[in-house]
Every structure is written in C-alpha cells, then in structure tokens.
Design a protein around this motif. Structure first.
Motif, short mmCIF file in Angstrom:
data_model
loop_
_atom_site.label_atom_id
_atom_site.label_comp_id
_atom_site.label_asym_id
_atom_site.label_seq_id
_atom_site.Cartn_x
_atom_site.Cartn_y
_atom_site.Cartn_z
N ALA A 18 -80.85 -30.15 -58.44
CA ALA A 18 -80.12 -30.59 -57.25
C ALA A 18 -80.85 -30.18 -55.97
O ALA A 18 -80.96 -30.98 -55.03
CB ALA A 18 -78.70 -30.02 -57.25
N THR A 19 -81.35 -28.95 -55.92
CA THR A 19 -81.99 -28.50 -54.68
C THR A 19 -83.35 -29.15 -54.46
O THR A 19 -83.73 -29.42 -53.32
CB THR A 19 -82.11 -26.97 -54.63
N VAL A 20 -84.07 -29.45 -55.54
CA VAL A 20 -85.34 -30.17 -55.40
C VAL A 20 -85.07 -31.57 -54.87
O VAL A 20 -85.76 -32.06 -53.97
CB VAL A 20 -86.13 -30.20 -56.73
N GLU A 25 -85.04 -35.51 -50.44
CA GLU A 25 -84.30 -36.44 -49.59
C GLU A 25 -84.41 -36.06 -48.11
O GLU A 25 -84.54 -36.94 -47.25
CB GLU A 25 -82.82 -36.51 -50.01
N ILE A 26 -84.34 -34.78 -47.81
CA ILE A 26 -84.48 -34.33 -46.42
C ILE A 26 -85.88 -34.67 -45.91
O ILE A 26 -86.04 -35.13 -44.77
CB ILE A 26 -84.20 -32.82 -46.30
N THR A 27 -86.89 -34.46 -46.76
CA THR A 27 -88.26 -34.80 -46.36
C THR A 27 -88.39 -36.30 -46.10
O THR A 27 -88.97 -36.72 -45.09
CB THR A 27 -89.26 -34.36 -47.44
N SER A 52 -75.84 -41.64 -42.43
CA SER A 52 -74.71 -41.92 -43.33
C SER A 52 -75.17 -41.97 -44.78
O SER A 52 -74.52 -41.41 -45.67
CB SER A 52 -74.04 -43.25 -42.97
N GLY A 53 -76.29 -42.62 -45.03
CA GLY A 53 -76.84 -42.68 -46.38
C GLY A 53 -77.24 -41.31 -46.89
O GLY A 53 -77.00 -40.97 -48.06
N LEU A 54 -77.84 -40.52 -46.03
CA LEU A 54 -78.25 -39.18 -46.42
C LEU A 54 -77.06 -38.30 -46.76
O LEU A 54 -77.09 -37.53 -47.72
CB LEU A 54 -79.09 -38.54 -45.31
#
Length: 96
Positions: A18-20, A25-27, A52-54
């Motif tokens: 999950a964290t990877v 996604e943040i990158t 919103s998607g993020l």
C-alpha cells in the motif's frame, strides 16, 4: 465473507504494498502537475480533477492498510481477550 488469517509477515507485506503504491501515485501526481515543456499546469479545473482522482486512490490504499490491520487483529483474538470485549463489545449474559 470469510477472511483468512493474516500473519505479521503478511500484514507487513500489505503495509509495504500500500505505501509503495501511495508513493508511486504521489510521484505521478507531482509529475502530472507539470506540462511536457516543464511549465506548471495553470488550469484549476484540470488540477482539481487530478486531485479528486488522487484522493480516491489514496483512500483505497489507506483502506488496505486499515483492513489488513483489522484482519490481523481479529485472527489473533482468543476467547479471553479483553481487547475483544472492548473492541467488539461482546457482553455475554449481561442483559437480564
């Protein structure tokens, strides 16, 4: 739905996955805030849609962390667990 037991090792793996994915996604989100020529995006509607998607993706990954933790917790309860009574409010024979 029947949940299978989740070991500490499997719980750790769920956290890692999950964290990877959150990190990736943040990158990707950061990179998408810029146009191909390197200029930052200035269209508020487009940026708002990306946010919103993020948020949806972030919530899904955080739910994986939470549900994995609950699954591990539940699989390690025993009949005499005080945490089980507090967590699930099991009061056997308390009403009379």
């Amino acid at each position: 739905m029947v949940k299978k037991d989740l070991t500490k090792e499997q719980l750790g793996e769920c956290y890692r996955i999950a964290t990877v994915r959150l990190h990736d996604e943040i990158t990707n989100f950061y990179e998408s805030l810029f146009e191909n020529n390197g200029n930052p995006r200035t269209d508020p509607g487009n940026v708002s849609n990306m946010i919103s998607g993020l948020r949806v993706i972030i919530n899904q990954e955080l739910d994986l962390v939470k549900e994995s933790c609950y699954q591990n917790f539940e699989s390690n309860l025993d009949d005499k667990s005080k945490q089980e009574e507090i967590f699930f409010d099991n009061r056997k024979g308390s009403r009379g």
